[in-house]
Design a protein around this motif. Structure first.
Motif, PDB file in Angstrom:
ATOM      1  N   LEU A  19      23.256  37.407  13.866  1.00  0.00           N
ATOM      2  CA  LEU A  19      22.119  37.663  12.987  1.00  0.00           C
ATOM      3  C   LEU A  19      21.128  38.619  13.636  1.00  0.00           C
ATOM      4  O   LEU A  19      20.611  39.534  12.989  1.00  0.00           O
ATOM      5  CB  LEU A  19      21.416  36.358  12.609  1.00  0.00           C
ATOM      6  CG  LEU A  19      20.228  36.505  11.668  1.00  0.00           C
ATOM      7  CD1 LEU A  19      20.665  37.062  10.320  1.00  0.00           C
ATOM      8  CD2 LEU A  19      19.524  35.183  11.489  1.00  0.00           C
ATOM      9  N   LEU A  20      20.865  38.448  14.912  1.00  0.00           N
ATOM     10  CA  LEU A  20      19.962  39.368  15.614  1.00  0.00           C
ATOM     11  C   LEU A  20      20.544  40.782  15.660  1.00  0.00           C
ATOM     12  O   LEU A  20      19.812  41.763  15.522  1.00  0.00           O
ATOM     13  CB  LEU A  20      19.685  38.852  17.022  1.00  0.00           C
ATOM     14  CG  LEU A  20      18.841  37.580  17.087  1.00  0.00           C
ATOM     15  CD1 LEU A  20      18.732  37.097  18.526  1.00  0.00           C
ATOM     16  CD2 LEU A  20      17.481  37.808  16.492  1.00  0.00           C
ATOM     17  N   LEU A  21      21.857  40.892  15.826  1.00  0.00           N
ATOM     18  CA  LEU A  21      22.513  42.203  15.795  1.00  0.00           C
ATOM     19  C   LEU A  21      22.349  42.852  14.422  1.00  0.00           C
ATOM     20  O   LEU A  21      22.046  44.043  14.324  1.00  0.00           O
ATOM     21  CB  LEU A  21      23.993  42.066  16.161  1.00  0.00           C
ATOM     22  CG  LEU A  21      24.807  43.342  16.108  1.00  0.00           C
ATOM     23  CD1 LEU A  21      24.450  44.239  17.282  1.00  0.00           C
ATOM     24  CD2 LEU A  21      26.290  43.022  16.122  1.00  0.00           C
ATOM     25  N   LEU A  22      22.532  42.071  13.363  1.00  0.00           N
ATOM     26  CA  LEU A  22      22.344  42.612  12.011  1.00  0.00           C
ATOM     27  C   LEU A  22      20.909  43.076  11.786  1.00  0.00           C
ATOM     28  O   LEU A  22      20.678  44.134  11.196  1.00  0.00           O
ATOM     29  CB  LEU A  22      22.702  41.555  10.969  1.00  0.00           C
ATOM     30  CG  LEU A  22      24.167  41.287  10.727  1.00  0.00           C
ATOM     31  CD1 LEU A  22      24.334  40.146   9.734  1.00  0.00           C
ATOM     32  CD2 LEU A  22      24.881  42.516  10.223  1.00  0.00           C
ATOM     33  N   LEU A  23      19.945  42.286  12.250  1.00  0.00           N
ATOM     34  CA  LEU A  23      18.543  42.690  12.104  1.00  0.00           C
ATOM     35  C   LEU A  23      18.242  43.963  12.878  1.00  0.00           C
ATOM     36  O   LEU A  23      17.539  44.848  12.384  1.00  0.00           O
ATOM     37  CB  LEU A  23      17.626  41.564  12.573  1.00  0.00           C
ATOM     38  CG  LEU A  23      17.511  40.355  11.654  1.00  0.00           C
ATOM     39  CD1 LEU A  23      16.762  39.235  12.352  1.00  0.00           C
ATOM     40  CD2 LEU A  23      16.828  40.733  10.363  1.00  0.00           C
ATOM     41  N   ALA A  24      18.785  44.078  14.080  1.00  0.00           N
ATOM     42  CA  ALA A  24      18.549  45.278  14.886  1.00  0.00           C
ATOM     43  C   ALA A  24      19.183  46.502  14.236  1.00  0.00           C
ATOM     44  O   ALA A  24      18.588  47.578  14.205  1.00  0.00           O
ATOM     45  CB  ALA A  24      19.088  45.072  16.295  1.00  0.00           C
ATOM     46  N   ARG A  25      20.396  46.352  13.694  1.00  0.00           N
ATOM     47  CA  ARG A  25      21.064  47.481  13.026  1.00  0.00           C
ATOM     48  C   ARG A  25      20.319  47.897  11.767  1.00  0.00           C
ATOM     49  O   ARG A  25      20.187  49.082  11.481  1.00  0.00           O
ATOM     50  CB  ARG A  25      22.505  47.126  12.678  1.00  0.00           C
ATOM     51  CG  ARG A  25      23.421  47.195  13.849  1.00  0.00           C
ATOM     52  CD  ARG A  25      24.837  47.023  13.410  1.00  0.00           C
ATOM     53  NE  ARG A  25      25.739  47.087  14.549  1.00  0.00           N
ATOM     54  CZ  ARG A  25      27.015  46.767  14.489  1.00  0.00           C
ATOM     55  NH1 ARG A  25      27.538  46.355  13.354  1.00  0.00           N
ATOM     56  NH2 ARG A  25      27.762  46.865  15.561  1.00  0.00           N
TER      57      ARG A  25
END
Length: 104
Positions: free
Chosen positions: A90-96
């Protein structure tokens, strides 16, 4: 100044996801990540709900098996393993999304 707002929005989104997870429980966290994972795995623009449901079920199944068999003498709660799997994604998706300009 735009970067400051983007960082604040990213922090706010992360905090809201954390609050929702705390309120609904870590197993309910699967609902946040099942849809985006299903969209990445299944090509095309068809109905996303059946794919997300199957992906969510698979995530919980893998997390439950991992929780039962990861440590031989300890049975972990499935929510802990689910959070370990889902939170970084989820953090990766938010960063992307933030990097691509669609995060606010």
């Amino acid at each position: 100044i735009r970067d400051v707002y983007k960082r604040q929005l990213l922090g706010c989104a992360t905090a809201l996801a954390g609050v929702a997870t705390a309120a609904a429980g870590p197993v309910g966290f699967v609902a946040f990540v099942a849809g985006p994972i299903a969209r990445r795995l299944v090509p095309g623009r068809g109905a996303a709900l059946p794919h997300a449901a199957l992906t969510g079920a698979l995530i919980v199944l893998v997390a439950d098996l991992g929780a039962q068999h990861l440590l031989p003498s300890v049975q972990l709660p499935v929510g802990v393993v689910t959070s370990i799997i889902g939170a970084p994604y989820l953090l990766l998706l938010l960063a992307r999304a933030n990097r691509g300009g669609s995060g606010g």
